[in-house]
Write a protein that holds these residues in place. Sequence first.
Motif, PDB file in Angstrom:
ATOM      1  N   ASP A  32      -1.932   8.319   0.015  1.00 39.14           N
ATOM      2  CA  ASP A  32      -2.445   6.948   0.137  1.00 39.14           C
ATOM      3  C   ASP A  32      -1.303   5.932   0.206  1.00 39.14           C
ATOM      4  O   ASP A  32      -1.326   5.012   1.024  1.00 39.14           O
ATOM      5  CB  ASP A  32      -3.360   6.603  -1.045  1.00 39.14           C
ATOM      6  CG  ASP A  32      -4.749   7.205  -0.908  1.00 39.14           C
ATOM      7  OD1 ASP A  32      -5.011   7.884   0.097  1.00 39.14           O
ATOM      8  OD2 ASP A  32      -5.568   6.984  -1.824  1.00 39.14           O
ATOM      9  N   ALA A  33      -0.312   6.110  -0.662  1.00 38.63           N
ATOM     10  CA  ALA A  33       0.833   5.192  -0.661  1.00 38.63           C
ATOM     11  C   ALA A  33       1.580   5.267   0.662  1.00 38.63           C
ATOM     12  O   ALA A  33       2.001   4.248   1.212  1.00 38.63           O
ATOM     13  CB  ALA A  33       1.764   5.506  -1.829  1.00 38.63           C
ATOM     14  N   LYS A  34       1.720   6.470   1.188  1.00 45.09           N
ATOM     15  CA  LYS A  34       2.405   6.655   2.474  1.00 45.09           C
ATOM     16  C   LYS A  34       1.615   5.976   3.594  1.00 45.09           C
ATOM     17  O   LYS A  34       2.193   5.298   4.442  1.00 45.09           O
ATOM     18  CB  LYS A  34       2.599   8.134   2.776  1.00 45.09           C
ATOM     19  CG  LYS A  34       3.356   8.409   4.064  1.00 45.09           C
ATOM     20  CD  LYS A  34       3.621   9.887   4.215  1.00 45.09           C
ATOM     21  CE  LYS A  34       4.269  10.299   5.510  1.00 45.09           C
ATOM     22  NZ  LYS A  34       4.833   9.356   6.378  1.00 45.09           N
ATOM     23  N   LEU A  35       0.303   6.136   3.578  1.00 53.71           N
ATOM     24  CA  LEU A  35      -0.545   5.500   4.593  1.00 53.71           C
ATOM     25  C   LEU A  35      -0.351   3.986   4.572  1.00 53.71           C
ATOM     26  O   LEU A  35      -0.095   3.371   5.613  1.00 53.71           O
ATOM     27  CB  LEU A  35      -2.015   5.848   4.343  1.00 53.71           C
ATOM     28  CG  LEU A  35      -3.045   5.100   5.187  1.00 53.71           C
ATOM     29  CD1 LEU A  35      -2.955   5.517   6.649  1.00 53.71           C
ATOM     30  CD2 LEU A  35      -4.441   5.339   4.641  1.00 53.71           C
ATOM     31  N   LEU A  36      -0.435   3.408   3.400  1.00 53.94           N
ATOM     32  CA  LEU A  36      -0.300   1.957   3.272  1.00 53.94           C
ATOM     33  C   LEU A  36       1.099   1.496   3.665  1.00 53.94           C
ATOM     34  O   LEU A  36       1.258   0.565   4.460  1.00 53.94           O
ATOM     35  CB  LEU A  36      -0.611   1.520   1.836  1.00 53.94           C
ATOM     36  CG  LEU A  36      -0.441   0.043   1.524  1.00 53.94           C
ATOM     37  CD1 LEU A  36      -1.400  -0.801   2.357  1.00 53.94           C
ATOM     38  CD2 LEU A  36      -0.647  -0.218   0.040  1.00 53.94           C
ATOM     39  N   CYS A  37       2.105   2.148   3.125  1.00 56.89           N
ATOM     40  CA  CYS A  37       3.484   1.706   3.354  1.00 56.89           C
ATOM     41  C   CYS A  37       3.946   1.961   4.788  1.00 56.89           C
ATOM     42  O   CYS A  37       4.710   1.166   5.340  1.00 56.89           O
ATOM     43  CB  CYS A  37       4.412   2.362   2.339  1.00 56.89           C
ATOM     44  SG  CYS A  37       4.072   1.783   0.654  1.00 56.89           S
ATOM     45  N   ASP A  38       3.483   3.041   5.385  1.00 62.43           N
ATOM     46  CA  ASP A  38       3.826   3.284   6.791  1.00 62.43           C
ATOM     47  C   ASP A  38       3.146   2.254   7.695  1.00 62.43           C
ATOM     48  O   ASP A  38       3.760   1.732   8.625  1.00 62.43           O
ATOM     49  CB  ASP A  38       3.422   4.691   7.224  1.00 62.43           C
ATOM     50  CG  ASP A  38       4.349   5.765   6.686  1.00 62.43           C
ATOM     51  OD1 ASP A  38       5.406   5.423   6.109  1.00 62.43           O
ATOM     52  OD2 ASP A  38       4.016   6.953   6.837  1.00 62.43           O
ATOM     53  N   TYR A  39       1.884   1.953   7.412  1.00 64.05           N
ATOM     54  CA  TYR A  39       1.157   0.993   8.237  1.00 64.05           C
ATOM     55  C   TYR A  39       1.783  -0.399   8.150  1.00 64.05           C
ATOM     56  O   TYR A  39       1.910  -1.094   9.150  1.00 64.05           O
ATOM     57  CB  TYR A  39      -0.321   0.946   7.831  1.00 64.05           C
ATOM     58  CG  TYR A  39      -1.134  -0.029   8.635  1.00 64.05           C
ATOM     59  CD1 TYR A  39      -1.427   0.219   9.979  1.00 64.05           C
ATOM     60  CD2 TYR A  39      -1.593  -1.213   8.077  1.00 64.05           C
ATOM     61  CE1 TYR A  39      -2.155  -0.684  10.735  1.00 64.05           C
ATOM     62  CE2 TYR A  39      -2.325  -2.119   8.816  1.00 64.05           C
ATOM     63  CZ  TYR A  39      -2.602  -1.854  10.147  1.00 64.05           C
ATOM     64  OH  TYR A  39      -3.322  -2.757  10.903  1.00 64.05           O
TER      65      TYR A  39
END
Length: 108
Positions: A32-39
């Motif tokens: 989830d953190a990766k999804l948010l931070c990548d986006y």
Amino acid sequence: MKKIVALLVLFFAFSLNASAQEKTIHELAKEDAKLLCDYLEIKGDIVNDFVTLFEMKYETFQTEGVSEERKAVMSDIVEKKILATLDASDIEKLNMEPTIMKKLTGKK
């Protein structure tokens, strides 16, 4: 003697199961953190803060007996903490993709 061995085997089986569940929560939180931070193209220590936030979300959601009301409260908390952490341009960008926020907060 057989009973002692059987108890030890059961003890270690439950211990491994508990460790596997914690790892799963951490992995889900990292995703989830990766999804948010990548986006949003976010880097740095804030990524770890988001991982911690999402771990709290998954721990609440996966706890047996937690009411739907408690899950809804946790979803609201996660959403408010995300929005409080981001600046206006990131919030605007995130609002353009409501499915991402829905996934991150766990709202139905």
